[in-house]
Design a protein around this motif. Structure first.
Motif, PDB file in Angstrom:
ATOM      1  N   SER A  92       0.819  -1.207   0.000  1.00 13.02           N
ATOM      2  CA  SER A  92       0.000   0.000   0.000  1.00 13.02           C
ATOM      3  C   SER A  92       0.856   1.262   0.000  1.00 13.02           C
ATOM      4  O   SER A  92       1.931   1.289   0.582  1.00 13.02           O
ATOM      5  N   ASP A  94      -0.906   4.112   0.866  1.00 10.67           N
ATOM      6  CA  ASP A  94      -1.810   5.023   1.565  1.00 10.67           C
ATOM      7  C   ASP A  94      -1.893   4.737   3.064  1.00 10.67           C
ATOM      8  O   ASP A  94      -2.888   5.031   3.715  1.00 10.67           O
ATOM      9  N   GLY A  95      -0.806   4.155   3.615  1.00 14.49           N
ATOM     10  CA  GLY A  95      -0.730   4.032   5.055  1.00 14.49           C
ATOM     11  C   GLY A  95      -1.158   2.710   5.647  1.00 14.49           C
ATOM     12  O   GLY A  95      -1.149   2.553   6.865  1.00 14.49           O
ATOM     13  N   HIS A  96      -1.542   1.730   4.828  1.00 20.51           N
ATOM     14  CA  HIS A  96      -1.914   0.428   5.360  1.00 20.51           C
ATOM     15  C   HIS A  96      -0.675  -0.452   5.528  1.00 20.51           C
ATOM     16  O   HIS A  96       0.270  -0.361   4.750  1.00 20.51           O
ATOM     17  N   ASP A  97      -0.713  -1.305   6.533  1.00 25.77           N
ATOM     18  CA  ASP A  97       0.431  -2.148   6.867  1.00 25.77           C
ATOM     19  C   ASP A  97       0.250  -3.546   6.279  1.00 25.77           C
ATOM     20  O   ASP A  97      -0.651  -4.282   6.666  1.00 25.77           O
ATOM     21  N   PHE A  98       1.092  -3.899   5.330  1.00 27.99           N
ATOM     22  CA  PHE A  98       1.089  -5.239   4.744  1.00 27.99           C
ATOM     23  C   PHE A  98       2.482  -5.841   4.892  1.00 27.99           C
ATOM     24  O   PHE A  98       3.472  -5.123   5.023  1.00 27.99           O
ATOM     25  N   GLY A 123      -1.162  -7.575   0.493  1.00 23.96           N
ATOM     26  CA  GLY A 123      -1.743  -6.456  -0.234  1.00 23.96           C
ATOM     27  C   GLY A 123      -1.872  -6.714  -1.724  1.00 23.96           C
ATOM     28  O   GLY A 123      -1.335  -7.676  -2.273  1.00 23.96           O
ATOM     29  N   HIS A 170       6.608   5.943  -0.750  1.00 25.28           N
ATOM     30  CA  HIS A 170       6.295   4.805   0.123  1.00 25.28           C
ATOM     31  C   HIS A 170       7.004   3.524  -0.323  1.00 25.28           C
ATOM     32  O   HIS A 170       6.517   2.434  -0.053  1.00 25.28           O
ATOM     33  N   ASP A 173       7.366   0.650   1.993  1.00 24.82           N
ATOM     34  CA  ASP A 173       6.177  -0.084   2.402  1.00 24.82           C
ATOM     35  C   ASP A 173       5.788  -1.181   1.415  1.00 24.82           C
ATOM     36  O   ASP A 173       4.850  -1.941   1.673  1.00 24.82           O
ATOM     37  N   MET A 223       4.517   0.069  11.677  1.00 23.65           N
ATOM     38  CA  MET A 223       3.667   1.022  10.973  1.00 23.65           C
ATOM     39  C   MET A 223       4.371   1.483   9.708  1.00 23.65           C
ATOM     40  O   MET A 223       5.560   1.779   9.719  1.00 23.65           O
ATOM     41  N   GLY A 227       2.240   6.447   9.066  1.00 19.48           N
ATOM     42  CA  GLY A 227       1.532   5.991  10.251  1.00 19.48           C
ATOM     43  C   GLY A 227       2.037   6.718  11.482  1.00 19.48           C
ATOM     44  O   GLY A 227       2.717   7.736  11.398  1.00 19.48           O
TER      45      GLY A 227
END
Length: 272
Positions: A92, A94-98, A123, A170, A173, A223, A227
């Motif tokens: 992600s 957009d701030g989601h944790d995968f 994700g 990102h 991430d 995070m 996050g």
């Protein structure tokens, strides 16, 4: 005679200390498993690919980001020989944790973490690592444009892509997933494990994940950027407290010796 002899002794002691410091700094700047920033401003991130589904696949991916230009280099082995292996950047922006899944993602207990079972953990596809053409999610299953493992199950891939600013911001991430397994060991994809839930024309073996890797230093469960905590940064691991402490001690030692030498020279001058 005392002052020149003292100066020579000081030089002999300071030089090894300075050499130790010079040797320590390059060693700290190039650790084996960390991200770092190059002199040209680009940032490189190492991804260690580890097997999923007992595939035996493993390897290393290097992600080098220069502005919005992303160079992806993958060297992997233990893959199904002579077969195409779909591969993607998942995760992600957009701030989601995968993160990479483990065996607990196998919800139906059939011994295989399928792509559908793995997606909630690692994700959705962000970038399809094709050999040419489109790199969007819609090319995720286009095996005609995915790299093919050689007769020994080895795969080498390199491509430079222009990515969105969100991906550039990102990149830590995201993670690399390679697909394609061979549970029955016949060196090909077949329907022994049924049809892929993503495309019934493809066998499950062709789309199940074979390996997954996260950017080194991006801990499972941490995070993501944006996050509460930003987690590991692009230069984590470059600073080595032990090496810098040793370098600092060398500098302090050299400074102290220099002061001592100057005081002795001054005393000798005053005497004369």
């Amino acid at each position: 005679m005392t002052a020149p002899r003292t100066a020579r002794l000081t030089t002999l002691i300071v030089l090894p200390a300075a050499l130790c410091l010079a040797a320590a700094i390059p060693a700290a700047a190039h650790p084996g498993h960390s991200a770092g920033k190059a002199a040209d401003g680009s940032e490189s991130y190492q991804v260690d690919l580890e097997q999923l589904n007992d595939s035996g696949a493993h390897g290393t991916a290097m992600l080098t980001l220069d502005g919005r230009e992303l160079n992806v280099k993958i060297d992997a082995s233990g893959l199904v020989p002579g077969q195409p292996h779909a591969q993607h950047l998942h995760g992600s922006t957009d701030g989601h944790d995968f993160h990479c899944p483990d065996a607990s993602a196998d919800k139906n207990g059939d011994g295989i973490v399928t792509t559908a079972e793995g997606l909630p953990v690692y994700g959705d596809i962000n970038i399809s690592l094709t050999t040419k053409g489109d790199t969007s999610k819609k090319s995720g299953l286009d095996v005609t444009r995915m790299p093919v493992a050689d007769k020994d199950g080895k795969l080498s891939y390199e491509r430079t892509l222009t990515v969105s600013q969100q991906v550039a911001d990102h990149i830590k991430d995201l993670h690399v997933v390679q697909h394609g397994i061979d549970p029955n060991g016949n060196d090909k994809y077949d329907f022994g494990k049924g049809k892929s839930e993503l495309d019934p024309k493809l066998p499950q073996e062709a789309t199940a994940p074979a390996s997954c890797g996260m950017v080194a230093g991006a801990a499972v469960g941490s995070m993501p950027v944006g996050g509460v905590e930003t987690g590991s940064g692009g230069t984590q691991g470059v600073e080595s407290p032990g090496l810098f402490a040793a370098g600092g001690a060398a500098l302090l030692g050299a400074a102290a010796l220099g002061v001592t030498a100057r005081r002795r020279r001054t005393a000798a001058t005053d005497t004369h």
